[in-house]
Design a protein around this motif. Structure first.
Motif, PDB file in Angstrom:
ATOM      1  N   GLY A  14       0.776  -1.193   0.049  1.00  0.00           N
ATOM      2  CA  GLY A  14       0.057   0.187  -0.004  1.00  0.00           C
ATOM      3  C   GLY A  14       0.983   1.208   0.026  1.00  0.00           C
ATOM      4  O   GLY A  14       0.740   2.218  -0.642  1.00  0.00           O
ATOM      5  N   LEU A  15       2.001   1.127   0.765  1.00  0.00           N
ATOM      6  CA  LEU A  15       2.889   2.553   0.701  1.00  0.00           C
ATOM      7  C   LEU A  15       3.493   2.538  -0.545  1.00  0.00           C
ATOM      8  O   LEU A  15       3.724   3.420  -0.889  1.00  0.00           O
ATOM      9  N   LEU A  16       3.942   1.345  -1.267  1.00  0.00           N
ATOM     10  CA  LEU A  16       4.553   1.566  -2.386  1.00  0.00           C
ATOM     11  C   LEU A  16       3.681   1.931  -3.346  1.00  0.00           C
ATOM     12  O   LEU A  16       4.059   2.763  -4.366  1.00  0.00           O
ATOM     13  N   PHE A  17       2.247   1.509  -3.418  1.00  0.00           N
ATOM     14  CA  PHE A  17       1.204   2.235  -4.223  1.00  0.00           C
ATOM     15  C   PHE A  17       1.141   3.785  -4.160  1.00  0.00           C
ATOM     16  O   PHE A  17       1.343   4.461  -5.069  1.00  0.00           O
ATOM     17  N   VAL A  18       1.248   4.338  -2.817  1.00  0.00           N
ATOM     18  CA  VAL A  18       1.403   5.638  -2.591  1.00  0.00           C
ATOM     19  C   VAL A  18       2.430   6.343  -3.291  1.00  0.00           C
ATOM     20  O   VAL A  18       2.331   7.455  -3.930  1.00  0.00           O
ATOM     21  N   TYR A  19       3.686   5.655  -2.873  1.00  0.00           N
ATOM     22  CA  TYR A  19       4.786   6.166  -3.522  1.00  0.00           C
ATOM     23  C   TYR A  19       4.886   6.170  -4.985  1.00  0.00           C
ATOM     24  O   TYR A  19       5.598   7.333  -5.461  1.00  0.00           O
ATOM     25  N   SER A  20       4.427   5.549  -5.554  1.00  0.00           N
ATOM     26  CA  SER A  20       4.207   5.509  -7.035  1.00  0.00           C
ATOM     27  C   SER A  20       3.401   6.555  -7.647  1.00  0.00           C
ATOM     28  O   SER A  20       3.899   7.029  -8.900  1.00  0.00           O
ATOM     29  N   LEU A  21       2.473   6.944  -6.962  1.00  0.00           N
ATOM     30  CA  LEU A  21       1.645   8.340  -7.151  1.00  0.00           C
ATOM     31  C   LEU A  21       2.799   9.733  -7.226  1.00  0.00           C
ATOM     32  O   LEU A  21       2.360  10.517  -7.751  1.00  0.00           O
ATOM     33  N   SER A  22       3.625   9.428  -6.680  1.00  0.00           N
ATOM     34  CA  SER A  22       4.655  10.860  -6.537  1.00  0.00           C
ATOM     35  C   SER A  22       5.059  10.913  -8.162  1.00  0.00           C
ATOM     36  O   SER A  22       5.297  12.105  -8.578  1.00  0.00           O
ATOM     37  N   ALA A  23       5.424   9.758  -8.901  1.00  0.00           N
ATOM     38  CA  ALA A  23       5.882   9.909 -10.162  1.00  0.00           C
ATOM     39  C   ALA A  23       4.648  10.484 -10.866  1.00  0.00           C
ATOM     40  O   ALA A  23       4.897  11.162 -12.099  1.00  0.00           O
ATOM     41  N   VAL A  24       3.383  10.040 -10.718  1.00  0.00           N
ATOM     42  CA  VAL A  24       2.230  10.556 -11.499  1.00  0.00           C
ATOM     43  C   VAL A  24       2.094  12.077 -11.247  1.00  0.00           C
ATOM     44  O   VAL A  24       1.909  12.906 -12.398  1.00  0.00           O
ATOM     45  N   CYS A  25       2.199  12.620 -10.069  1.00  0.00           N
ATOM     46  CA  CYS A  25       2.201  14.087  -9.835  1.00  0.00           C
ATOM     47  C   CYS A  25       3.311  14.699 -10.233  1.00  0.00           C
ATOM     48  O   CYS A  25       3.144  15.868 -11.140  1.00  0.00           O
ATOM     49  N   SER A  26       4.686  14.126 -10.586  1.00  0.00           N
ATOM     50  CA  SER A  26       5.695  14.706 -11.121  1.00  0.00           C
ATOM     51  C   SER A  26       5.479  15.129 -12.710  1.00  0.00           C
ATOM     52  O   SER A  26       5.888  16.151 -13.226  1.00  0.00           O
ATOM     53  N   LYS A  27       4.852  13.627 -13.192  1.00  0.00           N
ATOM     54  CA  LYS A  27       4.428  14.139 -14.629  1.00  0.00           C
ATOM     55  C   LYS A  27       3.437  14.986 -15.045  1.00  0.00           C
ATOM     56  O   LYS A  27       3.498  15.710 -16.045  1.00  0.00           O
ATOM     57  N   MET A  28       2.499  15.136 -13.957  1.00  0.00           N
ATOM     58  CA  MET A  28       1.505  16.123 -14.210  1.00  0.00           C
ATOM     59  C   MET A  28       2.016  17.448 -14.307  1.00  0.00           C
ATOM     60  O   MET A  28       1.854  18.405 -14.978  1.00  0.00           O
ATOM     61  N   VAL A  52       5.036  11.676   3.674  1.00  0.00           N
ATOM     62  CA  VAL A  52       4.352  10.402   4.313  1.00  0.00           C
ATOM     63  C   VAL A  52       5.446   8.981   3.927  1.00  0.00           C
ATOM     64  O   VAL A  52       5.343   8.243   4.544  1.00  0.00           O
ATOM     65  N   TYR A  53       5.767   8.975   2.824  1.00  0.00           N
ATOM     66  CA  TYR A  53       6.466   7.681   2.327  1.00  0.00           C
ATOM     67  C   TYR A  53       7.614   7.673   3.230  1.00  0.00           C
ATOM     68  O   TYR A  53       7.665   6.330   4.009  1.00  0.00           O
ATOM     69  N   ALA A  54       8.390   8.659   3.507  1.00  0.00           N
ATOM     70  CA  ALA A  54       9.544   8.606   4.218  1.00  0.00           C
ATOM     71  C   ALA A  54       9.215   8.312   5.866  1.00  0.00           C
ATOM     72  O   ALA A  54       9.992   7.266   6.449  1.00  0.00           O
ATOM     73  N   LEU A  55       8.084   8.650   6.240  1.00  0.00           N
ATOM     74  CA  LEU A  55       7.580   8.505   7.689  1.00  0.00           C
ATOM     75  C   LEU A  55       7.351   7.064   7.759  1.00  0.00           C
ATOM     76  O   LEU A  55       7.619   6.183   8.802  1.00  0.00           O
ATOM     77  N   LEU A  56       6.400   6.514   6.982  1.00  0.00           N
ATOM     78  CA  LEU A  56       5.910   5.057   7.025  1.00  0.00           C
ATOM     79  C   LEU A  56       6.926   4.154   6.584  1.00  0.00           C
ATOM     80  O   LEU A  56       6.788   3.010   7.023  1.00  0.00           O
ATOM     81  N   TRP A  57       7.846   4.588   5.778  1.00  0.00           N
ATOM     82  CA  TRP A  57       8.995   3.625   5.397  1.00  0.00           C
ATOM     83  C   TRP A  57       9.670   3.268   6.911  1.00  0.00           C
ATOM     84  O   TRP A  57      10.129   1.885   6.922  1.00  0.00           O
ATOM     85  N   GLN A  58       9.812   4.026   7.684  1.00  0.00           N
ATOM     86  CA  GLN A  58      10.479   3.710   8.857  1.00  0.00           C
ATOM     87  C   GLN A  58       9.512   2.636   9.735  1.00  0.00           C
ATOM     88  O   GLN A  58      10.381   1.798  10.296  1.00  0.00           O
ATOM     89  N   VAL A  75       7.751  -3.368  -7.329  1.00  0.00           N
ATOM     90  CA  VAL A  75       6.566  -3.183  -7.729  1.00  0.00           C
ATOM     91  C   VAL A  75       6.338  -1.858  -8.194  1.00  0.00           C
ATOM     92  O   VAL A  75       5.188  -1.606  -8.854  1.00  0.00           O
ATOM     93  N   VAL A  76       7.054  -0.996  -7.942  1.00  0.00           N
ATOM     94  CA  VAL A  76       6.756   0.474  -8.234  1.00  0.00           C
ATOM     95  C   VAL A  76       7.075   0.644  -9.755  1.00  0.00           C
ATOM     96  O   VAL A  76       6.442   1.418 -10.398  1.00  0.00           O
ATOM     97  N   ILE A  77       7.913  -0.337 -10.420  1.00  0.00           N
ATOM     98  CA  ILE A  77       7.975  -0.165 -11.666  1.00  0.00           C
ATOM     99  C   ILE A  77       6.520  -0.777 -12.351  1.00  0.00           C
ATOM    100  O   ILE A  77       6.314  -0.260 -13.386  1.00  0.00           O
ATOM    101  N   ILE A  78       6.226  -1.748 -11.876  1.00  0.00           N
ATOM    102  CA  ILE A  78       4.889  -2.167 -12.376  1.00  0.00           C
ATOM    103  C   ILE A  78       3.736  -1.013 -12.309  1.00  0.00           C
ATOM    104  O   ILE A  78       3.093  -0.971 -13.474  1.00  0.00           O
ATOM    105  N   TRP A  79       3.677  -0.332 -11.150  1.00  0.00           N
ATOM    106  CA  TRP A  79       2.862   0.549 -11.001  1.00  0.00           C
ATOM    107  C   TRP A  79       2.955   1.726 -12.206  1.00  0.00           C
ATOM    108  O   TRP A  79       2.124   2.309 -12.523  1.00  0.00           O
ATOM    109  N   GLY A  80       4.252   1.997 -12.303  1.00  0.00           N
ATOM    110  CA  GLY A  80       4.849   2.942 -13.330  1.00  0.00           C
ATOM    111  C   GLY A  80       4.029   2.608 -14.864  1.00  0.00           C
ATOM    112  O   GLY A  80       3.575   3.613 -15.527  1.00  0.00           O
TER     113      GLY A  80
END
Length: 115
Positions: A14-28, A52-58, A75-80
């Motif tokens: 779930g955290l990696l899913f959220v992390y993958s959204l950062s790439a979407v926002c960057s592209k947007m 959020v990712y950095a805090l939850l990664w801990q 798995v972030v590659i797959i989400w990308g």
């Protein structure tokens, strides 16, 4: 070593899913003029997601070994690939699939190595 619980893997993914959204926002954000409202909004979202990712990664690292957690980042590659197809109309090419498989297989081999 204790077995890793399914809920911990679900939390990680779930955290990696959220992390993958950062790439979407960057592209947007790249679609807007520098420092325009849209640019600032999307890059602000990138920063929020990364904090959020950095805090939850801990928390993830408290529950499982670093090697296991980090290997699952593939798995972030797959989400990308999924986000590229769904949101940006990108075409799935065989090289993308092969590349993702090779990376994931390589990480799997490293993590499961008994040596």
């Amino acid at each position: 070593m204790n077995a890793i619980k399914a809920k911990d893997f679900l939390f990680l993914h779930g955290l990696l899913f959220v992390y993958s959204l950062s790439a979407v926002c960057s592209k947007m954000a790249a679609g807007f003029d520098f420092l325009s409202t849209g640019f600032i909004l999307y890059y602000g979202l990138v920063l929020v997601i990364l904090v959020v990712y950095a805090l939850l990664w801990q928390q993830v690292l408290r529950r499982m070994p670093l090697t296991v957690a980090f290997a699952n980042k593939a798995v972030v590659i797959i989400w990308g690939i999924v986000w590229g197809m769904l949101l940006f109309g990108e075409t799935l090419r065989p090289g993308m699939v092969v590349g993702a498989i090779v990376i994931i297989a390589g990480i799997y081999l490293v993590v499961t190595d008994d040596a």
